[in-house]
Design a protein around this motif. Structure first.
Motif, PDB file in Angstrom:
ATOM      1  N   GLN A  64       0.857  -1.193   0.000  1.00 12.87           N
ATOM      2  CA  GLN A  64       0.000   0.000   0.000  1.00 12.87           C
ATOM      3  C   GLN A  64       0.898   1.250   0.000  1.00 12.87           C
ATOM      4  OE1 GLN A  64      -3.352  -0.183  -0.147  1.00 12.87           O
ATOM      5  NE2 GLN A  64      -3.145  -2.416  -0.197  1.00 12.87           N
ATOM      6  N   PRO A  65       0.444   2.347  -0.562  1.00 12.70           N
ATOM      7  CA  PRO A  65       1.251   3.580  -0.552  1.00 12.70           C
ATOM      8  C   PRO A  65       1.456   4.100   0.876  1.00 12.70           C
ATOM      9  CG  PRO A  65      -0.528   3.727  -2.160  1.00 12.70           C
ATOM     10  CD  PRO A  65      -0.783   2.502  -1.343  1.00 12.70           C
ATOM     11  N   ILE A  66       2.701   4.405   1.203  1.00 12.26           N
ATOM     12  CA  ILE A  66       3.040   4.981   2.514  1.00 12.26           C
ATOM     13  C   ILE A  66       4.054   6.101   2.306  1.00 12.26           C
ATOM     14  CG2 ILE A  66       2.628   2.818   3.779  1.00 12.26           C
ATOM     15  CD1 ILE A  66       5.728   2.564   3.930  1.00 12.26           C
ATOM     16  N   THR A  67       4.385   6.775   3.407  1.00 13.93           N
ATOM     17  CA  THR A  67       5.383   7.860   3.353  1.00 13.93           C
ATOM     18  C   THR A  67       6.617   7.436   4.132  1.00 13.93           C
ATOM     19  OG1 THR A  67       3.650   9.522   3.216  1.00 13.93           O
ATOM     20  CG2 THR A  67       5.832  10.272   3.901  1.00 13.93           C
ATOM     21  N   LEU A  68       7.771   7.671   3.525  1.00 13.15           N
ATOM     22  CA  LEU A  68       9.059   7.380   4.157  1.00 13.15           C
ATOM     23  C   LEU A  68       9.858   8.671   4.234  1.00 13.15           C
ATOM     24  CD1 LEU A  68      11.398   5.438   5.082  1.00 13.15           C
ATOM     25  CD2 LEU A  68      11.971   5.208   2.664  1.00 13.15           C
ATOM     26  N   THR A  69      10.361   8.970   5.415  1.00 14.33           N
ATOM     27  CA  THR A  69      11.201  10.165   5.598  1.00 14.33           C
ATOM     28  C   THR A  69      12.624   9.707   5.875  1.00 14.33           C
ATOM     29  OG1 THR A  69       9.329  11.368   6.526  1.00 14.33           O
ATOM     30  CG2 THR A  69      11.514  12.296   6.908  1.00 14.33           C
ATOM     31  N   VAL A  70      13.575  10.281   5.098  1.00 16.29           N
ATOM     32  CA  VAL A  70      14.988   9.918   5.230  1.00 16.29           C
ATOM     33  C   VAL A  70      15.793  11.196   5.439  1.00 16.29           C
ATOM     34  CG1 VAL A  70      16.966   8.862   4.060  1.00 16.29           C
ATOM     35  CG2 VAL A  70      14.670   7.899   3.731  1.00 16.29           C
ATOM     36  N   GLN A  71      16.728  11.136   6.390  1.00 15.07           N
ATOM     37  CA  GLN A  71      17.667  12.240   6.627  1.00 15.07           C
ATOM     38  C   GLN A  71      18.956  11.932   5.871  1.00 15.07           C
ATOM     39  OE1 GLN A  71      14.988  14.092   8.481  1.00 15.07           O
ATOM     40  NE2 GLN A  71      16.945  15.076   8.893  1.00 15.07           N
ATOM     41  N   ALA A  72      19.587  12.976   5.301  1.00 15.41           N
ATOM     42  CA  ALA A  72      20.808  12.776   4.519  1.00 15.41           C
ATOM     43  C   ALA A  72      21.843  13.837   4.869  1.00 15.41           C
ATOM     44  CB  ALA A  72      20.482  12.832   3.031  1.00 15.41           C
ATOM     45  N   LYS A  73      23.118  13.486   4.620  1.00 19.58           N
ATOM     46  CA  LYS A  73      24.207  14.423   4.902  1.00 19.58           C
ATOM     47  C   LYS A  73      24.337  15.471   3.810  1.00 19.58           C
ATOM     48  CE  LYS A  73      27.154  11.537   7.794  1.00 19.58           C
ATOM     49  NZ  LYS A  73      28.486  10.975   7.983  1.00 19.58           N
ATOM     50  N   SER A  74      23.882  15.094   2.578  1.00 24.21           N
ATOM     51  CA  SER A  74      23.982  16.043   1.464  1.00 24.21           C
ATOM     52  C   SER A  74      22.741  15.932   0.594  1.00 24.21           C
ATOM     53  CB  SER A  74      25.230  15.730   0.620  1.00 24.21           C
ATOM     54  OG  SER A  74      25.073  14.473  -0.016  1.00 24.21           O
ATOM     55  N   GLN A  75      22.561  16.945  -0.241  1.00 24.20           N
ATOM     56  CA  GLN A  75      21.410  16.940  -1.138  1.00 24.20           C
ATOM     57  C   GLN A  75      21.533  15.799  -2.149  1.00 24.20           C
ATOM     58  OE1 GLN A  75      20.699  20.686  -3.106  1.00 24.20           O
ATOM     59  NE2 GLN A  75      18.848  19.945  -4.116  1.00 24.20           N
ATOM     60  N   ALA A  76      22.757  15.529  -2.618  1.00 21.77           N
ATOM     61  CA  ALA A  76      22.975  14.446  -3.588  1.00 21.77           C
ATOM     62  C   ALA A  76      22.615  13.090  -2.967  1.00 21.77           C
ATOM     63  CB  ALA A  76      24.426  14.450  -4.049  1.00 21.77           C
ATOM     64  N   ALA A  77      23.000  12.900  -1.703  1.00 27.36           N
ATOM     65  CA  ALA A  77      22.669  11.640  -1.025  1.00 27.36           C
ATOM     66  C   ALA A  77      21.160  11.512  -0.860  1.00 27.36           C
ATOM     67  CB  ALA A  77      23.366  11.576   0.334  1.00 27.36           C
ATOM     68  N   ALA A  78      20.482  12.642  -0.560  1.00 26.25           N
ATOM     69  CA  ALA A  78      19.027  12.618  -0.398  1.00 26.25           C
ATOM     70  C   ALA A  78      18.355  12.262  -1.723  1.00 26.25           C
ATOM     71  CB  ALA A  78      18.530  13.965   0.108  1.00 26.25           C
ATOM     72  N   LEU A  79      18.823  12.834  -2.821  1.00 28.68           N
ATOM     73  CA  LEU A  79      18.220  12.553  -4.117  1.00 28.68           C
ATOM     74  C   LEU A  79      18.532  11.120  -4.589  1.00 28.68           C
ATOM     75  CD1 LEU A  79      18.890  15.962  -5.899  1.00 28.68           C
ATOM     76  CD2 LEU A  79      16.684  15.059  -5.118  1.00 28.68           C
ATOM     77  N   SER A 104       8.049  13.651  -2.479  1.00 32.86           N
ATOM     78  CA  SER A 104       7.009  14.645  -2.157  1.00 32.86           C
ATOM     79  C   SER A 104       7.628  15.942  -1.653  1.00 32.86           C
ATOM     80  CB  SER A 104       6.026  14.080  -1.121  1.00 32.86           C
ATOM     81  OG  SER A 104       6.697  13.803   0.089  1.00 32.86           O
ATOM     82  N   SER A 105       8.797  15.839  -0.993  1.00 33.80           N
ATOM     83  CA  SER A 105       9.461  17.078  -0.551  1.00 33.80           C
ATOM     84  C   SER A 105      10.927  16.800  -0.254  1.00 33.80           C
ATOM     85  CB  SER A 105       8.775  17.639   0.702  1.00 33.80           C
ATOM     86  OG  SER A 105       8.969  16.780   1.793  1.00 33.80           O
ATOM     87  N   LEU A 106      11.733  17.857  -0.430  1.00 31.45           N
ATOM     88  CA  LEU A 106      13.151  17.812  -0.075  1.00 31.45           C
ATOM     89  C   LEU A 106      13.476  19.138   0.570  1.00 31.45           C
ATOM     90  CD1 LEU A 106      16.034  16.608  -0.210  1.00 31.45           C
ATOM     91  CD2 LEU A 106      16.251  17.610  -2.483  1.00 31.45           C
ATOM     92  N   SER A 107      14.028  19.090   1.773  1.00 33.64           N
ATOM     93  CA  SER A 107      14.314  20.349   2.466  1.00 33.64           C
ATOM     94  C   SER A 107      15.597  20.223   3.264  1.00 33.64           C
ATOM     95  CB  SER A 107      13.150  20.708   3.403  1.00 33.64           C
ATOM     96  OG  SER A 107      12.974  19.692   4.362  1.00 33.64           O
ATOM     97  N   ALA A 108      16.211  21.399   3.489  1.00 32.61           N
ATOM     98  CA  ALA A 108      17.383  21.485   4.356  1.00 32.61           C
ATOM     99  C   ALA A 108      16.923  22.117   5.651  1.00 32.61           C
ATOM    100  CB  ALA A 108      18.472  22.308   3.693  1.00 32.61           C
TER     101      ALA A 108
END
Length: 198
Positions: free
Chosen positions: A126-141, A159-163
């Motif tokens: 089923q569709p869910i939301t996952l939130t991941v923290q990253a050290k850099s924007q490249a790692a997040a993407l 759905s979103s990317l923020s610093a």
């Protein structure tokens, strides 16, 4: 020389009859003894067979009791084996959240950590939301690509990317300032014991 029989004919007949009678008496006595021996042998054999039959019957009853005892033990052992098999089936079917989290984490790129994930058996597929923290924007993407590549999830959308700043309530740690939220559908392979990550 010829012998002369001086006995009168009656006496001679009686003498011959007496000899025949004595021979017949011997035969009758011998036959009686043989018949008696045969009866003794048959009676002895009959008694021996009866004794053997009684011993075998007793042994059979003892063995039957042992068989009944072994049958009870065998039934108990079978019930125990069946219970173990049921327990193994239940444990094999039970979903391991530790395995799922380890598989998801191993599917993420380096320099990223899971921040938020609601993992339930009903949530898989089923569709869910996952939130991941990253050290850099490249790692997040790179999270989206890695999850697809490692077959952790499908239909992944960012759905979103923020610093985030390191100060304030609920702020991310300084080493993981980037936060990415993904809408995705987890695959049931995350519960497999060994996740094949490429």
């Amino acid at each position: 020389m010829e012998m002369i029989n001086l006995l009168p004919p009656d006496s001679a007949r009686q003498l011959r009859a007496a000899r025949h009678n004595s021979v017949l008496i011997r035969y009758v006595a011998g036959g009686g003894i043989v018949l008696g021996l045969i009866v003794v042998v048959y009676l002895s054999a009959f008694a021996l067979l009866k004794t053997t039959e009684a011993a075998n019957t007793s042994s059979s009853e003892v063995n039957q009791q042992k068989i009944n005892e072994y049958s009870e033990v065998a039934a108990t052992a079978k019930e125990y084996r069946d219970n173990l098999e049921r327990a193994r089936t239940i444990l094999d079917a039970e979903l391991s959240y530790t395995t799922a989290l380890a598989n998801i984490a191993s599917g993420l790129p380096s320099d990223t950590v899971i921040s938020s994930l609601a993992l339930t058996p009903e949530g898989v597929g089923q569709p869910i939301t996952l939130t991941v923290q990253a050290k850099s924007q490249a790692a997040a993407l790179a999270v989206k690509e890695q999850l697809e590549k490692n077959k952790i999830a499908r239909d992944i959308r960012i759905s979103s990317l923020s610093a985030q700043s390191s100060s304030g309530e609920g702020a991310a740690p300084e080493e993981y300032p980037y936060s990415i939220n993904l809408n995705l559908t987890l695959l049931d392979t995350i519960f497999a014991k060994e996740q094949d990550n490429e």
